[in-house]
Design an enzyme around this catalytic site. Structure first.
Site, PDB file in Angstrom:
ATOM      1  N   ALA A 170      40.797  10.926   8.369  1.00 25.89           N
ATOM      2  CA  ALA A 170      40.401  10.163   9.558  1.00 25.89           C
ATOM      3  C   ALA A 170      41.201  10.581  10.780  1.00 25.89           C
ATOM      4  O   ALA A 170      40.692  10.612  11.906  1.00 25.89           O
ATOM      5  CB  ALA A 170      40.571   8.673   9.302  1.00 25.89           C
ATOM      6  N   GLU A 171      42.463  10.913  10.579  1.00 25.97           N
ATOM      7  CA  GLU A 171      43.352  11.231  11.698  1.00 25.97           C
ATOM      8  C   GLU A 171      43.165  12.653  12.216  1.00 25.97           C
ATOM      9  O   GLU A 171      43.162  12.886  13.424  1.00 25.97           O
ATOM     10  CB  GLU A 171      44.812  11.032  11.282  1.00 25.97           C
ATOM     11  N   SER A 172      43.039  13.611  11.291  1.00 29.95           N
ATOM     12  CA  SER A 172      43.083  15.015  11.723  1.00 29.95           C
ATOM     13  C   SER A 172      42.080  15.927  11.037  1.00 29.95           C
ATOM     14  O   SER A 172      42.053  17.123  11.328  1.00 29.95           O
ATOM     15  CB  SER A 172      44.487  15.581  11.458  1.00 29.95           C
ATOM     16  N   TYR A 203      38.292   2.577  13.006  1.00 33.80           N
ATOM     17  CA  TYR A 203      39.282   3.308  12.214  1.00 33.80           C
ATOM     18  C   TYR A 203      39.468   2.666  10.844  1.00 33.80           C
ATOM     19  O   TYR A 203      39.463   3.346   9.817  1.00 33.80           O
ATOM     20  CB  TYR A 203      40.611   3.340  12.971  1.00 33.80           C
TER      21      TYR A 203
END
Length: 240
Positions: A129-131, A226
């Protein structure tokens, strides 16, 4: 016989080329190469391979459908997905159902998981999800690396190089562990705090997943999306 070569698996194309070479040498038929009958034998073999390829594709589709059903069922039991708060239906869920396979980082993830007591599926979901598993990723806010650590957060966790996968995953997992301990294992709250900062949640009096659900509308849309995204990915990883 007509066939769409572009739809074939590369392994199947290789098999076809090998068979074609053998066929030209006259080894697939009792007749000499180029005589009547050899083309028929070769066509039968080609049809067999085409059928095998089609079976593989159908099996893959069936597996994906089964995973969708199982993941949706598992998620429906979580309070975070009750009453449609983080509904699993729709195109968004379909897009997130097939997580990446971080084989290059698997040993680091497993080590961090054991060290800090955070499930590998949660670590992988946060990384994706972040990168999207890009160790060189940098956000507009300046968060860096696989788990998108801010410099100040990374420094507190002993991270000297946020672009180093081992340091980043270790530091990010430690931070997740700290948040899970702070919020007594409420994963949704921990994830929201990872994204929006624990101070924001504390000011809203959010400490449990039920409270998060009740006050979700008070958090930024980014944080709402998120939490949903990570929880969906985590469920998919656990079922994969």
């Amino acid at each position: 016989m007509s066939m769409n070569i572009g739809s074939l698996d590369p392994r199947t194309i290789k098999e076809l080329l090998q068979l074609q070479t053998i066929n030209k040498a006259g080894l697939l038929s009792s007749n000499p190469a180029g005589s009547d009958g050899s083309d028929g034998d070769f066509a039968e073999l080609l049809e067999g391979l085409m059928a095998t390829q089609a079976a593989r594709q159908n099996a893959a589709k069936a597996s994906g459908a089964a995973l969708t059903s199982a993941a949706s069922s598992a998620m429906s039991k979580s309070p975070l997905f009750a009453n449609g708060t983080f509904g699993s239906s729709g195109a968004y869920w379909q897009e997130q159902l097939a997580p990446s396979q971080p084989t290059d980082f698997e040993p680091i993830i497993q080590e961090a998981s054991q060290k800090f007591g955070v499930r590998p599926s949660m670590i992988k979901a946060v990384i994706e999800a972040e990168s999207s598993f890009n160790p060189r990723a940098v956000s507009q806010a300046g968060a860096k690396g696989l788990m998108q650590l801010m410099d100040s957060t990374g420094a507190d966790l002993g991270v000297t190089n946020a672009f180093d996968p081992a340091q980043n995953i270790t530091g990010g997992t430690q931070y997740l562990s700290d948040l899970l301990m702070k919020y007594n294992g409420n994963q949704g709250v921990a994830l929201a705090a990872y994204n929006a900062g624990p101070g924001r949640l504390d000011r809203l009096g959010i400490r449990t997943d039920q409270q998060l659900m009740d006050k979700l509308h008070l958090l930024p849309k980014e944080t709402q999306n998120y939490v949903r995204k990570v929880r969906q990915l985590q469920t998919a990883y656990e079922l994969s």
